[in-house]
Write an enzyme that holds these catalytic residues in place. Structure first.
Site: not given
Ligand code: NAD
Length: 301
Positions: A54, A98, A121
């Site tokens: 990422k 994460q 997200d």
């Protein structure tokens, strides 16, 4: 192999990333530097790889990235403090936590602590609710990538019957919401669905997000279906470790109109949509600030 049937995730992701790079340049011309903060708690090897990828992809498209690595014994309160700090920092537009988190951390509390406008997200309940109402919000990256692949492959999705196999909060449910927003008729199947093959065989579009290697064979598919395979499963094959999807790719290929391979299908789209969400968030935050200051000016003068 019928390569014309392959839905190429790498090529599609490259197209999305090119657009993101152009958007970043336009934002920089207005003195806005899109920035993404990534939080990793603990030392899960797969998560470390995901975070590294990422960060690398962000650098490639010109997004500033900040990595916050916290030790496994970090408490929920400590994590919440970091998130509050990142929420308050106007130079940061996206905050990504994460997953998975160590078991002792309250995952839901942590995800809910991320400011909805920085929730790249798309896991905050405000964004989840907005998506289920059919509104344009920051939507989860993997299903957004799947929808993009479907639009590129099928064109107009209106009226198509889509079957989503799997009902997780990360993939299955948001996928169903995105397909409904695109005017598909949607059926969601899960581990308690009786005779899932029978229902799946009625679908024009199948999205498999199960996590079971090669579960779906030709008996699940209507001839000519379009198949998006989200599954990533590591198996031992002839003494070699390799990745396969939830769909038995080789046996269904002759049966389908188009299908994503694993790897090289949905995987690259997830990161591309994370970058896209970061730029969308940066633009929205900048516009919100501008309207606030305009309203302030109007109230003063
Ligand atoms: P999950 O374990 O949270 O959910 C799996 C779902 O499958 C559940 O809703 C369950 O009810 C359903 N299910 C299980 N067995 C079934 C069966 N026999 N028939 C029908 N439904 C069944 O998993 P997830 O997080 O949604 O991930 C699914 C897969 O997608 C995994 O392989 C994961 O690694 C992969 N994944 C890939 C990406 C990507 O970027 N490509 C992103 C996220 C997840």
């Amino acid at each position: 192999m019928n390569t014309h049937k392959l839905i190429d995730g790498k090529a599609n992701a490259a197209r999305v990333l090119l657009q993101v790079r152009e958007d970043v340049e336009r934002l920089r011309e207005q003195a806005i530097e899109p920035a993404l903060a990534v939080i990793l708690v603990g030392s899960d090897p797969a998560s470390q790889v995901y975070v590294r990828n990422k960060i690398l992809r962000a650098e490639e498209v010109g997004i500033r990235s900040l990595e916050h690595r916290l030790s496994t014994d970090t408490s929920t309160e400590q994590l919440l403090m970091l998130i509050a700090h990142l929420n308050a920092d106007r130079s940061i537009h996206g905050v990504l936590l994460q997953l998975p988190l160590p078991a002792h951390i309250d995952e839901l509390r942590a995800l809910e602590a991320i400011a909805p406008d920085k929730d790249v997200d798309g896991f905050h309940s405000q964004n989840v609710g907005g998506l289920s109402q059919g509104r344009t919000v920051l939507a989860p990256c993997t299903p957004s990538g799947c929808l993009y692949l479907l639009e590129q492959t099928c064109g107009d999705l209106r009226g198509k019957h889509a079957v989503v196999i799997g009902r997780s909060n990360i993939v299955g449910k948001p996928m169903a919401a995105l397909l409904l927003r695109a005017d598909c008729s949607v059926t969601v199947l899960h581990s308690r669905s009786p005779s899932p093959q029978l229902l799946c065989r009625q679908a024009d579009i199948v999205i498999a997000a199960v996590g079971r290697p090669r579960l779906i064979d030709a008996s699940w598919l209507k001839p000519g279906a379009v198949v998006i395979d989200v599954g990533i499963n590591r198996i031992e094959d002839d003494g070699r470790s390799r990745l396969v999807g939830d769909v038995d790719f080789d046996s269904v290929l002759a049966h389908v109109t188009a299908i994503t391979p694993v790897p090289g299908g949905v995987g690259p789209m997830t990161i591309a949509f994370l970058m896209k969400n970061t730029v969308t968030a940066a633009l929205a935050q900048h516009q919100a600030l501008r309207s606030q200051s305009e309203a302030l000016c109007r109230s003063i003068y």
